[in-house]
Scaffold this motif. Structure first.
Motif, PDB file in Angstrom:
ATOM      1  N   PHE A 130       0.668 -20.585   9.850  1.00  0.00           N
ATOM      2  CA  PHE A 130       0.978 -19.591  10.870  1.00  0.00           C
ATOM      3  C   PHE A 130       1.976 -18.537  10.410  1.00  0.00           C
ATOM      4  O   PHE A 130       1.948 -17.410  10.897  1.00  0.00           O
ATOM      5  CB  PHE A 130       1.540 -20.284  12.121  1.00  0.00           C
ATOM      6  N   ALA A 131       2.873 -18.895   9.511  1.00  0.00           N
ATOM      7  CA  ALA A 131       3.979 -17.994   9.191  1.00  0.00           C
ATOM      8  C   ALA A 131       4.095 -17.607   7.727  1.00  0.00           C
ATOM      9  O   ALA A 131       4.763 -16.627   7.397  1.00  0.00           O
ATOM     10  CB  ALA A 131       5.303 -18.628   9.642  1.00  0.00           C
ATOM     11  N   SER A 132       3.452 -18.341   6.846  1.00  0.00           N
ATOM     12  CA  SER A 132       3.609 -18.054   5.423  1.00  0.00           C
ATOM     13  C   SER A 132       2.355 -18.483   4.668  1.00  0.00           C
ATOM     14  O   SER A 132       2.383 -19.404   3.858  1.00  0.00           O
ATOM     15  CB  SER A 132       4.841 -18.783   4.859  1.00  0.00           C
ATOM     16  N   ASN A 133       1.243 -17.771   4.922  1.00  0.00           N
ATOM     17  CA  ASN A 133       0.014 -18.067   4.200  1.00  0.00           C
ATOM     18  C   ASN A 133      -0.252 -16.986   3.159  1.00  0.00           C
ATOM     19  O   ASN A 133       0.577 -16.089   2.950  1.00  0.00           O
ATOM     20  CB  ASN A 133      -1.169 -18.240   5.165  1.00  0.00           C
ATOM     21  N   CYS A 134      -1.401 -17.044   2.515  1.00  0.00           N
ATOM     22  CA  CYS A 134      -1.689 -16.118   1.419  1.00  0.00           C
ATOM     23  C   CYS A 134      -1.739 -14.664   1.877  1.00  0.00           C
ATOM     24  O   CYS A 134      -1.332 -13.758   1.142  1.00  0.00           O
ATOM     25  CB  CYS A 134      -3.013 -16.502   0.751  1.00  0.00           C
TER      26      CYS A 134
ATOM     27  N   TRP B 241       3.594  -8.970   2.544  1.00  0.00           N
ATOM     28  CA  TRP B 241       5.011  -8.816   2.211  1.00  0.00           C
ATOM     29  C   TRP B 241       5.184  -8.021   0.930  1.00  0.00           C
ATOM     30  O   TRP B 241       6.060  -7.153   0.836  1.00  0.00           O
ATOM     31  CB  TRP B 241       5.670 -10.194   2.062  1.00  0.00           C
ATOM     32  N   CYS B 242       4.381  -8.316  -0.064  1.00  0.00           N
ATOM     33  CA  CYS B 242       4.491  -7.603  -1.341  1.00  0.00           C
ATOM     34  C   CYS B 242       4.300  -6.103  -1.156  1.00  0.00           C
ATOM     35  O   CYS B 242       4.985  -5.296  -1.785  1.00  0.00           O
ATOM     36  CB  CYS B 242       3.451  -8.125  -2.331  1.00  0.00           C
ATOM     37  N   CYS B 243       3.374  -5.730  -0.289  1.00  0.00           N
ATOM     38  CA  CYS B 243       3.027  -4.315  -0.120  1.00  0.00           C
ATOM     39  C   CYS B 243       3.903  -3.583   0.891  1.00  0.00           C
ATOM     40  O   CYS B 243       4.236  -2.414   0.698  1.00  0.00           O
ATOM     41  CB  CYS B 243       1.571  -4.189   0.310  1.00  0.00           C
ATOM     42  N   TYR B 244       4.279  -4.270   1.993  1.00  0.00           N
ATOM     43  CA  TYR B 244       4.930  -3.570   3.104  1.00  0.00           C
ATOM     44  C   TYR B 244       6.281  -4.149   3.504  1.00  0.00           C
ATOM     45  O   TYR B 244       6.939  -3.591   4.392  1.00  0.00           O
ATOM     46  CB  TYR B 244       4.017  -3.600   4.336  1.00  0.00           C
TER      47      TYR B 244
ATOM     48  N   ILE C  46       6.579  -6.663   5.206  1.00  0.00           N
ATOM     49  CA  ILE C  46       6.327  -7.245   6.522  1.00  0.00           C
ATOM     50  C   ILE C  46       5.225  -8.289   6.357  1.00  0.00           C
ATOM     51  O   ILE C  46       4.194  -8.008   5.752  1.00  0.00           O
ATOM     52  CB  ILE C  46       5.872  -6.179   7.538  1.00  0.00           C
ATOM     53  N   GLU C  47       5.452  -9.480   6.887  1.00  0.00           N
ATOM     54  CA  GLU C  47       4.475 -10.549   6.738  1.00  0.00           C
ATOM     55  C   GLU C  47       3.501 -10.523   7.918  1.00  0.00           C
ATOM     56  O   GLU C  47       3.817 -10.973   9.019  1.00  0.00           O
ATOM     57  CB  GLU C  47       5.185 -11.901   6.635  1.00  0.00           C
ATOM     58  N   ILE C  48       2.305  -9.984   7.675  1.00  0.00           N
ATOM     59  CA  ILE C  48       1.268  -9.870   8.709  1.00  0.00           C
ATOM     60  C   ILE C  48       0.025 -10.617   8.255  1.00  0.00           C
ATOM     61  O   ILE C  48      -0.418 -10.479   7.124  1.00  0.00           O
ATOM     62  CB  ILE C  48       0.900  -8.394   8.964  1.00  0.00           C
ATOM     63  N   SER C  49      -0.546 -11.396   9.155  1.00  0.00           N
ATOM     64  CA  SER C  49      -1.826 -12.055   8.895  1.00  0.00           C
ATOM     65  C   SER C  49      -2.760 -11.782  10.063  1.00  0.00           C
ATOM     66  O   SER C  49      -2.600 -12.342  11.146  1.00  0.00           O
ATOM     67  CB  SER C  49      -1.647 -13.567   8.704  1.00  0.00           C
ATOM     68  N   ASP C  50      -3.727 -10.898   9.861  1.00  0.00           N
ATOM     69  CA  ASP C  50      -4.692 -10.591  10.914  1.00  0.00           C
ATOM     70  C   ASP C  50      -5.502 -11.818  11.293  1.00  0.00           C
ATOM     71  O   ASP C  50      -5.903 -11.987  12.449  1.00  0.00           O
ATOM     72  CB  ASP C  50      -5.638  -9.473  10.461  1.00  0.00           C
TER      73      ASP C  50
END
Length: 316
Positions: free
Chosen positions: A111-115, A121-124, A126-130
């Motif tokens: 939920f909070a730290s997947n691939c 995070w690397c790009c922005y 911000i950790e977002i997972s659609d």
């Protein structure tokens, strides 16, 4: 897609990649993500052994050959979060630097730290997972349907009165219909304009489980009806959620656009349903999230559970 076609597709995508691009690998029920760093290599959050389905807690940020990670699945370049969320990406060199700095880092949470969180995070920063967002949204939709069924008629009516009082002209209104939602534009005076059944505000097939706007096939017309005639005994919501990503007209213009279509006949489940109509009135874009879910097969709440269960990082 045949293996040869997949390989040709992946070769084409690889030739278009630049260091710093986000890369998406299509799996059966989910997508794996990484950051391309050049020379045919990708950095991604993956399982230690590259195969495990049940050792997600032992995930590690690692560098691998992109084609080894792709395997028999399709590879795609996907930097779409920039436009979707209005994010500003780091320079490509900085993205590669950030990804490289995490090599060897361990830890994983679906939920909070997947691939996908890692690549974002690397790009922005911000950790977002659609994938997680969509799964939670589908699960929430299923919960809302269940909750609605559990409420007494008096509680539903009280909730709907509260919603009606909160509505202002130009708001989009979403009426629960169980497995789908009916959509309308609030035009004031306790009235809505909507694409509905030719037989009346409720339509002759409003309860039909295979419809979205309460009508079947081409038998639809834009109508102006009383809010309470449309709501029936189900819950209603004000839903302008697309305002976060789309620019909307001013309320008087939204109302004008809706009223201008009264009497317009036509309906198509995929291309012209009630949600398309409401979206066009407010945003000048015919968009239906329900159709997107239907087409992808993710309308089933069980699919949401399956996606979360499958969002492992084993198998890369």
């Amino acid at each position: 897609m045949a293996m040869a076609s997949i390989q040709d597709h992946n070769d084409s995508v690889l030739s278009s990649l630049e260091p710093g691009d986000q890369v998406e690998f299509e799996r059966a029920l989910y997508c794996h993500w990484g950051v391309y760093i050049g020379d045919g290599n990708v950095i991604h959050l993956a399982s230690v052994d590259g195969q495990s389905f049940n050792k997600a807690e032992k995930a590690v940020v690692r560098k691998d050959k992109i084609m080894d990670v792709a395997g028999n699945s399709r590879l795609n370049k996907n930097n779409s979060k920039e436009e979707k969320y209005g994010l500003k990406a780091y320079s490509k060199s900085e993205i590669v630097k950030r990804a490289t700095s995490q090599l060897g880092r361990t830890g994983y949470n679906v939920f909070a730290s997947n691939c996908e969180h890692f690549a974002s995070w690397c790009c922005y920063d911000i950790e977002i997972s659609d994938q997680v967002r969509d799964s939670i949204q589908l699960t929430t939709m299923a919960a809302e349907i269940f909750f609605n069924l559990e409420m007494s008629p008096r509680e539903v009516q009280r909730q709907n009165r509260t919603v009606l009082k909160s509505l202002t002209e130009g708001d989009l209104v979403q009426f629960d219909r169980g497995v789908y939602s009916h959509w309308a534009v609030y035009v004031g005076g306790n009235e809505v304009v909507h694409l509905s059944g030719v037989d009346g505000a409720m339509g002759s097939h409003m309860g039909h489980s295979c419809t979205i706007s309460g009508v079947e096939y081409g038998k639809g017309i834009v109508r102006r009806d009383n809010f309470w005639d449309v709501v029936s005994d189900r819950m209603v919501h004000k839903n302008n959620s697309k305002d976060e990503e789309l620019e909307h007209f001013d309320p008087p213009e939204i109302v004008r656009r809706a009223l201008s279509q009264i009497g317009e006949v036509g309906y198509n489940l995929i291309f012209k349903n009630c949600e398309h109509f409401a979206s066009w009135c407010r945003y000048n874009i015919e968009q239906s999230d329900q159709v997107e879910y239907l087409v992808t097969g993710s309308i089933l709440a069980l699919m949401a559970v399956a996606i979360l269960a499958a969002l492992h990082i084993g198998g890369q």
